[in-house]
Motif scaffolding. Sequence first.
Motif, PDB file in Angstrom:
ATOM      1  N   LYS A   1       0.811  -1.217   0.000  1.00  0.00           N
ATOM      2  CA  LYS A   1       0.000   0.000   0.000  1.00  0.00           C
ATOM      3  C   LYS A   1       0.849   1.274   0.000  1.00  0.00           C
ATOM      4  CE  LYS A   1      -4.297  -0.790   1.425  1.00  0.00           C
ATOM      5  NZ  LYS A   1      -5.532  -1.126   2.136  1.00  0.00           N
ATOM      6  N   ALA A   2       2.027   1.166  -0.631  1.00  0.00           N
ATOM      7  CA  ALA A   2       2.898   2.335  -0.746  1.00  0.00           C
ATOM      8  C   ALA A   2       2.174   3.425  -1.534  1.00  0.00           C
ATOM      9  CB  ALA A   2       4.185   1.938  -1.444  1.00  0.00           C
ATOM     10  N   ASP A   3       1.365   3.012  -2.523  1.00  0.00           N
ATOM     11  CA  ASP A   3       0.645   3.969  -3.374  1.00  0.00           C
ATOM     12  C   ASP A   3      -0.355   4.814  -2.582  1.00  0.00           C
ATOM     13  OD1 ASP A   3      -0.501   1.236  -3.217  1.00  0.00           O
ATOM     14  OD2 ASP A   3      -2.238   2.166  -4.178  1.00  0.00           O
ATOM     15  N   VAL A   4      -0.788   4.310  -1.428  1.00  0.00           N
ATOM     16  CA  VAL A   4      -1.780   5.038  -0.623  1.00  0.00           C
ATOM     17  C   VAL A   4      -1.189   6.358  -0.121  1.00  0.00           C
ATOM     18  CG1 VAL A   4      -3.135   4.935   1.517  1.00  0.00           C
ATOM     19  CG2 VAL A   4      -3.036   2.947   0.003  1.00  0.00           C
ATOM     20  N   LEU A   5       0.134   6.387   0.069  1.00  0.00           N
ATOM     21  CA  LEU A   5       0.772   7.596   0.598  1.00  0.00           C
ATOM     22  C   LEU A   5       1.113   8.626  -0.492  1.00  0.00           C
ATOM     23  CD1 LEU A   5       3.208   6.174   3.336  1.00  0.00           C
ATOM     24  CD2 LEU A   5       0.909   7.077   3.615  1.00  0.00           C
ATOM     25  N   ASP A   6       0.742   8.315  -1.740  1.00  0.00           N
ATOM     26  CA  ASP A   6       1.078   9.175  -2.887  1.00  0.00           C
ATOM     27  C   ASP A   6       0.912  10.678  -2.648  1.00  0.00           C
ATOM     28  OD1 ASP A   6       1.846   7.165  -4.550  1.00  0.00           O
ATOM     29  OD2 ASP A   6       0.038   7.160  -5.807  1.00  0.00           O
ATOM     30  N   THR A   7      -0.187  11.059  -1.959  1.00  0.00           N
ATOM     31  CA  THR A   7      -0.483  12.493  -1.855  1.00  0.00           C
ATOM     32  C   THR A   7      -0.116  13.078  -0.491  1.00  0.00           C
ATOM     33  OG1 THR A   7      -2.695  11.948  -1.109  1.00  0.00           O
ATOM     34  CG2 THR A   7      -2.416  12.291  -3.485  1.00  0.00           C
ATOM     35  N   PHE A   8       0.536  12.305   0.344  1.00  0.00           N
ATOM     36  CA  PHE A   8       0.813  12.777   1.703  1.00  0.00           C
ATOM     37  C   PHE A   8       2.161  13.501   1.786  1.00  0.00           C
ATOM     38  CE2 PHE A   8      -2.533   9.817   2.212  1.00  0.00           C
ATOM     39  CZ  PHE A   8      -3.184  10.119   3.400  1.00  0.00           C
ATOM     40  N   HIS A   9       2.167  14.617   2.489  1.00  0.00           N
ATOM     41  CA  HIS A   9       3.422  15.336   2.727  1.00  0.00           C
ATOM     42  C   HIS A   9       3.318  16.104   4.046  1.00  0.00           C
ATOM     43  CE1 HIS A   9       7.070  17.545   2.103  1.00  0.00           C
ATOM     44  NE2 HIS A   9       6.412  18.626   2.481  1.00  0.00           N
ATOM     45  N   PRO A  10       4.218  15.905   5.006  1.00  0.00           N
ATOM     46  CA  PRO A  10       5.289  14.923   4.960  1.00  0.00           C
ATOM     47  C   PRO A  10       4.762  13.529   5.283  1.00  0.00           C
ATOM     48  CG  PRO A  10       5.288  16.010   7.088  1.00  0.00           C
ATOM     49  CD  PRO A  10       4.183  16.630   6.288  1.00  0.00           C
ATOM     50  N   VAL A  11       5.634  12.546   5.129  1.00  0.00           N
ATOM     51  CA  VAL A  11       5.337  11.176   5.560  1.00  0.00           C
ATOM     52  C   VAL A  11       6.137  10.955   6.837  1.00  0.00           C
ATOM     53  CG1 VAL A  11       5.732   8.753   4.951  1.00  0.00           C
ATOM     54  CG2 VAL A  11       4.858  10.342   3.233  1.00  0.00           C
ATOM     55  N   LYS A  12       5.486  10.352   7.831  1.00  0.00           N
ATOM     56  CA  LYS A  12       6.193  10.194   9.113  1.00  0.00           C
ATOM     57  C   LYS A  12       6.371   8.726   9.481  1.00  0.00           C
ATOM     58  CE  LYS A  12       4.339  14.454  11.034  1.00  0.00           C
ATOM     59  NZ  LYS A  12       3.812  15.065  12.252  1.00  0.00           N
ATOM     60  N   ALA A  13       7.373   8.490  10.318  1.00  0.00           N
ATOM     61  CA  ALA A  13       7.631   7.135  10.831  1.00  0.00           C
ATOM     62  C   ALA A  13       8.072   7.264  12.278  1.00  0.00           C
ATOM     63  CB  ALA A  13       8.721   6.460  10.016  1.00  0.00           C
ATOM     64  N   ALA A  14       7.424   6.523  13.186  1.00  0.00           N
ATOM     65  CA  ALA A  14       7.818   6.585  14.603  1.00  0.00           C
ATOM     66  C   ALA A  14       9.093   5.773  14.785  1.00  0.00           C
ATOM     67  CB  ALA A  14       6.711   6.033  15.480  1.00  0.00           C
ATOM     68  N   THR A  15      10.104   6.417  15.393  1.00  0.00           N
ATOM     69  CA  THR A  15      11.400   5.739  15.563  1.00  0.00           C
ATOM     70  C   THR A  15      11.727   5.479  17.025  1.00  0.00           C
ATOM     71  OG1 THR A  15      12.391   7.923  15.433  1.00  0.00           O
ATOM     72  CG2 THR A  15      12.421   6.587  13.426  1.00  0.00           C
ATOM     73  N   ALA A  16      10.935   6.047  17.938  1.00  0.00           N
ATOM     74  CA  ALA A  16      11.126   5.801  19.372  1.00  0.00           C
ATOM     75  C   ALA A  16       9.830   6.176  20.095  1.00  0.00           C
ATOM     76  CB  ALA A  16      12.287   6.635  19.910  1.00  0.00           C
ATOM     77  N   TYR A  17       9.712   5.749  21.342  1.00  0.00           N
ATOM     78  CA  TYR A  17       8.561   6.134  22.173  1.00  0.00           C
ATOM     79  C   TYR A  17       9.082   6.981  23.339  1.00  0.00           C
ATOM     80  CZ  TYR A  17       5.903   2.052  20.263  1.00  0.00           C
ATOM     81  OH  TYR A  17       5.270   1.126  19.469  1.00  0.00           O
TER      82      TYR A  17
END
Length: 422
Positions: free
Chosen positions: A328-344
């Motif tokens: 589902k990489a294509d689902v993020l096509d229109t998102f900016h920025p894209v985020k990823a949690a790297t710690a809690y």
Amino acid sequence: MIDVLLGLQWGDEGKGKIVDYLAANYDIIARFQGGPNAGHTLYVNGVKMVLHTIPSGIFHSHCTNLIGNGVVIDPITLQKEISAVSQLQKDAVDRLYISRHAHLIIPTHRALDAASEAAKGKEKIGSTLKGIGPTYMDKTGRNGLRVGDILSDNFKEKYETLKQKHLDILKHYDTVAEWEEWEAPFFEAIEQMKQLNIINAVYWIQEQLQQGKRILAEGAQGSMLDVEFGTYPFVTSSNTISAGACIGLGVAPSKIGKVYGITKAYCTRVGSGPFPTELHDETGDMLRKAGAEFGATTGRPRRCGWIDLVALKYTVMLSGVTQLIITKADVLDTFHPVKAATAYRIHKEETKELPFDISSVDIEPIYSEFEGWEASMSEAKNYEQLPQSFVQYCDFLESYLETKIAYISNGTGRDQLIIKPH
Ligand code: GDP
Ligand code: IMO
Ligand code: MG
């Protein structure tokens, strides 16, 4: 060797689509746990199919499909599924094998599931109400009925004993679902089940291995729903990680080859329980809309959020994932920025480990941000055609998870899968 494919998040990562693709390279596809709580979507010549119990290799004429001992089977659902599949694939039933050791879901299991959830009130798990929990409880409680039992003369007696046990328990609940109406269809389905290929799958699978057959074990649910290692008690009742394939098929750990771990490019969860990166805002709504995030089994809207690399690192570790698959990489096509949690951040402390009390503690995810690609990638045919900022996102995922990405899925179609070159 047996390769294993499983979900690394809370389910619905796109396992059905990927198994359907990979099945071209395998002789046997085997489900090893879960039951009709699963909903695996795939497209057969443009027709949408959702499989609950039947393995996702059923639409390949060269594939034998095994429902392994670790699966719990609702005969009614299985019959419906066989009818639907057979309309598109005439030889489906001939290529479907069922382990004699698999446990049966009986109507009162479903009633128990519903009663238990209703009694939990606000604390409910958000179960699919397919009777999964009570059936696995009877298995470990040594009361269960197995597929092989339907062939014995006293099956009805065994059924009545178990049903009576359930009715005694149900007396303690205020709300009890109408289960009686499921009893006649259950016995009809049992009669039809007797005509299927019911086998001693433990020996069968060994023979297949000796003959050099290529086997892919298809996981259901996701690693974060594992009864042992998931977000307990908001989990399912089986072992969804790679180790579950050994128990659920009766194969030794030394026989496991590749482990494919699937994650969406973002994250979803359906049902209750902790979800640290959940978005309650407009972005969450946009993800749900763009990803058509509604349950394949229950139709419930899925909760949506950014990818959680803390949780992913944990599940990659638990299953020893050798190849990552991003869907589902294509689902993020229109998102900016894209985020990823790297710690809690928990109690002001930063950590990269999942806490034991994840269901009760406040977690603030710490995010890394990536430039959105703001381009359509669903038409891309190879890695070189993917947007540069998506490639950078993939590089980051690989380095954080210390695991290579093997495939990127960029649409629902069987051919919308890109091999990542290494
Ligand atoms: P499973 O339970 O892991 O098999 O996943 P589900 O079938 O429950 O949910 C995955 C949904 O995403 C299905 O509707 C698939 O058709 C769809 N899907 C799978 N891969 C992709 C992809 O790469 N892009 C898009 N847009 N949809 C996908
Ligand atoms: P697939 O194979 C997503 C969730 C339910 C609930 C919890 C317990 O399609 O990925 P259960 O019915 O097992 O007692 O429910 O687990 N759940 C799933 N969520 N995908 C699934 O399967 C699921 N199977 C169960 O929503 O929160
Ligand atoms: Mg699903």
